[in-house]
Design a protein around this motif. Structure first.
Motif, PDB file in Angstrom:
ATOM      1  N   PRO A   4       0.805  -1.230   0.000  1.00 43.00           N
ATOM      2  CA  PRO A   4       0.000   0.000   0.000  1.00 43.00           C
ATOM      3  C   PRO A   4       0.831   1.269   0.000  1.00 43.00           C
ATOM      4  O   PRO A   4       0.438   2.274  -0.600  1.00 43.00           O
ATOM      5  CB  PRO A   4      -0.845  -0.123   1.276  1.00 43.00           C
ATOM      6  N   ASP A   5       2.005   1.256   0.657  1.00 42.47           N
ATOM      7  CA  ASP A   5       2.820   2.471   0.702  1.00 42.47           C
ATOM      8  C   ASP A   5       3.412   2.805  -0.663  1.00 42.47           C
ATOM      9  O   ASP A   5       3.629   3.974  -0.986  1.00 42.47           O
ATOM     10  CB  ASP A   5       3.925   2.326   1.753  1.00 42.47           C
ATOM     11  N   LEU A   6       3.678   1.791  -1.485  1.00 38.99           N
ATOM     12  CA  LEU A   6       4.153   2.049  -2.835  1.00 38.99           C
ATOM     13  C   LEU A   6       3.044   2.649  -3.699  1.00 38.99           C
ATOM     14  O   LEU A   6       3.307   3.495  -4.564  1.00 38.99           O
ATOM     15  CB  LEU A   6       4.686   0.768  -3.467  1.00 38.99           C
ATOM     16  N   ILE A   7       1.818   2.216  -3.474  1.00 39.59           N
ATOM     17  CA  ILE A   7       0.689   2.806  -4.187  1.00 39.59           C
ATOM     18  C   ILE A   7       0.576   4.288  -3.829  1.00 39.59           C
ATOM     19  O   ILE A   7       0.361   5.147  -4.692  1.00 39.59           O
ATOM     20  CB  ILE A   7      -0.623   2.077  -3.845  1.00 39.59           C
ATOM     21  N   VAL A   8       0.747   4.611  -2.551  1.00 40.80           N
ATOM     22  CA  VAL A   8       0.675   6.003  -2.110  1.00 40.80           C
ATOM     23  C   VAL A   8       1.794   6.828  -2.748  1.00 40.80           C
ATOM     24  O   VAL A   8       1.567   7.969  -3.193  1.00 40.80           O
ATOM     25  CB  VAL A   8       0.739   6.087  -0.570  1.00 40.80           C
ATOM     26  N   ALA A   9       3.003   6.267  -2.803  1.00 40.88           N
ATOM     27  CA  ALA A   9       4.120   6.977  -3.442  1.00 40.88           C
ATOM     28  C   ALA A   9       3.827   7.212  -4.926  1.00 40.88           C
ATOM     29  O   ALA A   9       4.136   8.283  -5.471  1.00 40.88           O
ATOM     30  CB  ALA A   9       5.415   6.185  -3.261  1.00 40.88           C
ATOM     31  N   TRP A  10       3.234   6.230  -5.589  1.00 39.35           N
ATOM     32  CA  TRP A  10       2.846   6.385  -6.987  1.00 39.35           C
ATOM     33  C   TRP A  10       1.808   7.482  -7.138  1.00 39.35           C
ATOM     34  O   TRP A  10       1.872   8.304  -8.070  1.00 39.35           O
ATOM     35  CB  TRP A  10       2.319   5.063  -7.520  1.00 39.35           C
ATOM     36  N   ALA A  96       6.921   4.223  12.094  1.00 37.09           N
ATOM     37  CA  ALA A  96       5.841   3.813  11.186  1.00 37.09           C
ATOM     38  C   ALA A  96       5.119   2.596  11.741  1.00 37.09           C
ATOM     39  O   ALA A  96       5.733   1.711  12.349  1.00 37.09           O
ATOM     40  CB  ALA A  96       6.397   3.513   9.799  1.00 37.09           C
ATOM     41  N   LEU A  97       3.811   2.572  11.526  1.00 39.34           N
ATOM     42  CA  LEU A  97       2.982   1.431  11.906  1.00 39.34           C
ATOM     43  C   LEU A  97       2.297   0.907  10.665  1.00 39.34           C
ATOM     44  O   LEU A  97       1.503   1.617  10.028  1.00 39.34           O
ATOM     45  CB  LEU A  97       1.934   1.832  12.943  1.00 39.34           C
ATOM     46  N   ALA A  98       2.624  -0.323  10.273  1.00 42.54           N
ATOM     47  CA  ALA A  98       1.998  -0.951   9.106  1.00 42.54           C
ATOM     48  C   ALA A  98       0.700  -1.616   9.532  1.00 42.54           C
ATOM     49  O   ALA A  98       0.583  -2.142  10.644  1.00 42.54           O
ATOM     50  CB  ALA A  98       2.943  -1.971   8.487  1.00 42.54           C
ATOM     51  N   HIS A  99      -0.283  -1.611   8.642  1.00 44.15           N
ATOM     52  CA  HIS A  99      -1.579  -2.210   8.929  1.00 44.15           C
ATOM     53  C   HIS A  99      -1.721  -3.530   8.192  1.00 44.15           C
ATOM     54  O   HIS A  99      -1.644  -3.552   6.954  1.00 44.15           O
ATOM     55  CB  HIS A  99      -2.712  -1.272   8.509  1.00 44.15           C
ATOM     56  N   ILE A 106      -8.101  -5.025   2.104  1.00 41.65           N
ATOM     57  CA  ILE A 106      -6.735  -4.783   1.678  1.00 41.65           C
ATOM     58  C   ILE A 106      -6.009  -3.978   2.752  1.00 41.65           C
ATOM     59  O   ILE A 106      -6.594  -3.068   3.356  1.00 41.65           O
ATOM     60  CB  ILE A 106      -6.720  -4.018   0.346  1.00 41.65           C
ATOM     61  N   ALA A 107      -4.760  -4.297   2.997  1.00 34.29           N
ATOM     62  CA  ALA A 107      -3.978  -3.579   4.001  1.00 34.29           C
ATOM     63  C   ALA A 107      -3.908  -2.096   3.655  1.00 34.29           C
ATOM     64  O   ALA A 107      -3.690  -1.705   2.507  1.00 34.29           O
ATOM     65  CB  ALA A 107      -2.570  -4.163   4.080  1.00 34.29           C
ATOM     66  N   LEU A 108      -4.091  -1.246   4.661  1.00 35.38           N
ATOM     67  CA  LEU A 108      -4.061   0.195   4.469  1.00 35.38           C
ATOM     68  C   LEU A 108      -2.624   0.710   4.521  1.00 35.38           C
ATOM     69  O   LEU A 108      -1.722   0.028   5.020  1.00 35.38           O
ATOM     70  CB  LEU A 108      -4.902   0.875   5.549  1.00 35.38           C
TER      71      LEU A 108
END
Length: 301
Positions: A4-10, A96-99, A106-108
């Motif tokens: 999910p963090d890569l999607i946010v970076a994109w 950082a806290l991963a969900h 889907i993981a947030l």
């Protein structure tokens, strides 16, 4: 594996685009269906990552910024679409806290905080990661909250619409035998052009556009499906700045702006609990403002 963090970076790189395309990409990357992807995309708004416009079918990334959390805890939250991987922020002192994902969900994106010694360290972090500094967003949103008012007048549903009416006693919509002449006052759900779901309030002889969640709170009694706030341990009797847990019944979920105010108290999404959702770290003054603007009672325990 879905990241999910890569999607946010994109999204930070793209800045905006087609909502349908984003949903399709998230569904493909996660290996889940479009409904799960829609749920994930919807969470980006209260998390402060992106604005979602269902009417125009577009999304817009929010700027990356650092905002203090409410209270005197010297903790700040990284908000907006983050252009770098989470490890970059961690190298500069962030936590950082991963969900994890749950069944069918889907993981947030991760939540990124900075615990700091004061303004100098906060300014240094903001500069080195290329973010802007903004005042406490939870408090800023709280100031924007106003008592609910029906939206602009709109034409009534057409006779061939599939029409349902919200039943306050059950918290559900139910099909009704609709008459355009003298419909009962209340919240209605119907289809526009046979495919687009719309919600409208009928009261005082007029139809008004309304958000689904806001409309539900408007037609409920003040104490129905109550909003509950429970002080954190050691904060009893509570004061306006005391933090606690805000519990919301799923049948009367918070409208977007009220939900954003609650989420921005910690940056954490709500946690699913029995018949509802729990928002952690919400000061009593913010919970009270949320309830008042929805014309709802707040039970304090």
């Amino acid at each position: 594996m879905f990241a999910p963090d890569l999607i946010v970076a994109w999204m930070a790189d793209q800045q905006g685009g087609s909502l349908n395309r984003l949903i399709a990409d998230v569904a493909w990357a996660s290996g889940l269906d479009r409904e799960a992807a829609r749920w994930w995309v919807r969470q980006l708004q209260p998390l402060g990552i992106a604005d979602i416009d269902g009417l125009s079918g577009t999304w817009q990334a929010q700027p990356c910024a650092v905002t203090p959390l409410p209270g005197r805890i010297n903790t700040a939250l990284l908000i907006g679409a983050r252009p770098a991987e989470v490890t970059f922020y961690q190298r500069h002192g962030a936590v950082a806290l991963a969900h994890p994902g749950h069944a069918g969900r889907i993981a947030l994106p991760s939540v990124v905080w900075l615990q700091h010694a004061g303004p100098a360290q906060l300014d240094s972090f903001t500069a080195v990661v290329g973010a802007s500094a903004v005042p406490c967003l939870a408090d800023s949103i709280m100031q924007l909250l106003e008592p609910f008012r029906p939206g602009p007048e709109i034409p009534p549903p057409t006779r061939d619409s599939a029409i349902e009416m919200f039943v306050p006693e059950s918290g559900r919509f139910s099909a009704v035998a609709f008459t355009r002449a003298r419909p009962p006052n209340g919240l209605y759900k119907y289809t526009l052009y046979g495919r687009v779901t719309r919600y409208a309030l009928f009261e005082k002889g007029s139809w008004h556009m309304v958000d689904r969640r806001a409309g539900i709170h408007h037609v409920l009694a003040a104490t129905a499906f109550p909003l509950r706030w429970k002080a954190d341990p050691g904060l009893v009797p509570p004061k306006p700045h005391s933090t606690g847990q805000l519990h919301v019944d799923t049948r009367a979920a918070l409208p977007l702006l009220q939900e954003r105010a609650a989420v921005m108290c910690t940056g954490l999404p709500p946690m699913a609990v029995d018949q509802g959702q729990r928002y952690d770290g919400v000061p009593l003054r913010i919970a009270d403002r949320v309830a008042r603007t929805l014309h709802r009672a707040l039970e304090i325990t």
